[in-house]
Design a protein around this motif. Sequence first.
Motif, PDB file in Angstrom:
ATOM      1  N   GLY A 126      73.503  66.462  17.654  1.00  0.00           N
ATOM      2  CA  GLY A 126      72.558  65.918  18.668  1.00  0.00           C
ATOM      3  C   GLY A 126      73.090  66.174  20.144  1.00  0.00           C
ATOM      4  N   GLU A 175      70.758  67.827  13.529  1.00  0.00           N
ATOM      5  CA  GLU A 175      70.716  66.378  13.145  1.00  0.00           C
ATOM      6  C   GLU A 175      71.445  66.200  11.982  1.00  0.00           C
ATOM      7  N   LYS A 189      69.076  61.568  13.854  1.00  0.00           N
ATOM      8  CA  LYS A 189      68.928  62.332  15.349  1.00  0.00           C
ATOM      9  C   LYS A 189      70.022  61.378  15.970  1.00  0.00           C
TER      10      LYS A 189
END
Length: 718
Positions: A126, A175, A189
């Motif tokens: 992320g 992710e 996420k």
Amino acid sequence: MIIPIFTLRFNHKIFSGLATVGLYDGKHPCLTCATTAGKILVHNPHARFNEGGRISAGTESDIHLLNIGQQITALTAGALNSSINKDFLVAGTQTSILAYDVDQNADLFYKDVADGVNVAVIGQLGQIDCPIAVVGGNCSIQGFDYEGNDLFWTVTGDNVRAMALCDFTRDNEQELVVGSDDYDIRVFKKDELVSEMTETEAVTCLCPMFGSKFGYSLANGTVGVYDKTTRYWRIKSKNQVASIFSYDLDGDGVVELITGWSNGKIDARNDRTGEVIFKDNFSSSIAGIVKADYRMDGQQELICCSVGGEVRGYLPADQAGENTVSMPEKDVFRELSLKKQNLLTELKNYEKNMKAHKLPIGLEKSEIDGTPVGLIPANTQLLVTLDVSPGDASVEPHIVLHISTSNDTILRAVIIFAEGIFKGESHVVHPSTQNLSNKLDVRIFPQKDGVVDLHIKALVGYKSSVQFHTFEMTRQVPRFTLYMPAADDTPEPKSSVVFHITERINRVVMWINQNFLLQNEIEVEDELNVKLLCLKEKTPLFLKMESNQNGKVTIRTDNMDLAGDVIQGLSSFLGIEDLQVTADFPDCLEYLRNVLEKVDEYHATSEKLTAEMADHSNLIRSLIVRAEDARIMGDMLNMKRGYMELNTVNRDLISQYNIRCNNHTELLSNLKIVNQTIQKAGRLRVGKSKTQVISACRAAIKSNNISSLFKIIKAGSS
């Protein structure tokens, strides 16, 4: 097509699933595998490492052994420090994580991990601004940077068995895809759950492919490919999947899924169809699959390791300078011959049916040219309905699938395919000749709530028929099946969840009718008040919605899992992106309080046992020195006395070790309950509220603030 270009043989056993490759000096790839006695084998044919500390020389000149001292449960390598152009090794054990600089022969960091480490990956997650080592353990996931700082933490529904980093949402950010023992594949996420897929068995392996595609394998021998939440294909084998990997073996720019099996087989499958385009065999089970420029010639080889220590490197045939055909001509000829035979048989049957239709009315049409014909009326239909049966003392609650035809034709056999319901995912009903009729009932015993597609194939004809018509139909089983309307005097559950939504009651009623298998649809006008009974657990579920109080919804049930499932399903149907609730589960919280007290006791016991074992270790050293001094001086009596004392202390150490193992097992089981409770509390919310609850619960546990933890579970904040 790929061909083997080199073979290595190590005189060491390699543990399954514990193989990786790293550029520890930034230039030369080194194959790294976990082996026996808590050691890691590092194969470096290009240079030698500095020996000493954890690293010792192996039996072969190009092998070094890294001594961890504990059973290794996870192994990976990667660029953990973005400012240094080299890889670091990360090894996980049942109680800790070690990040190691192999080139400098030094620890990068060592951290105790109470939940254990089952799997580890390194990469950018992320918007975290540095690479992290993500480890999955006992219902929890943690992320550490190169200094050992804990930058990421979240919980899952069960023990984590597989993880992979991929761009699932196609937003150019990685992710985290997580597979666990509760059959679910979850996508995070950062610490927000963005997607969830349910499979039929525990998820054992995950690997990124291209973009949002990823491969997966299950404990029952299933392997397949997902693109986001869409499953492209899957196949099932009687063997277990040992490892999966992605590699472009035909040079077309699209990676294939490489699978290593427990019987020593390796195969490569097309990412869209699952068609096998390459296979090879080892003499023992596959331990791991990686890729690296191992010959330092600018070409990435596919490297496969077996548990027996055999290693093979493969390259696409065109890169290796070989001219081969991807599929031999004889395989193509065999495939086309089989298709021709099937088409000829089908054509023959059509011709017989055409002859039967042309016969005058009144003549016998059951046989043409001495062969029975399976003619049935053109308007024949297959009818399928579902009912719920509460069961009895001998039969547990179940669903009854009623299958029938619309006329006097009979059902000769029925085949049902469904994931997660039948053992082997299929069920065949073949009535005896004397019991043939146009109706058939099939009992289905769902193990948990969830939407399931029943793919039904029925053979329809007459009792005298030899050829039968195949009717195919798909019937979807709704998410909540084993529920029936409860009696009016059913006591109200003590636990409840309350929230507000800006939706009409009719929309909520529509969701209930679509997701619960009820004989009669629910109809309401002003106020929704539904009382249901869960047949599997014999617990009530009350759903209430008031129209005059800003859409206040009350869900009453003592099952926190069920409340979470209802909220997640309803929110998805209504398109709710953020939902905060007030939850009251007194029995669950009291049980959690007792579990947390046990966790404190087990932690205290563990520290006490560790201190006692350290004292015993010091005593053993002194006893050995005294006994050996006595032996050198010829004092056999004191030597014998010293070794007898040493034997007694050793027995005490073994006894304490067994106690410590049992204590650790109990500690893990209680920590699992704590993590699962946090995950259940998160599932009562949606969107950012869910993420905030999980983070706040973690902070409360780290500060040992139990009252704050309970407030967070109830209200969403402290």
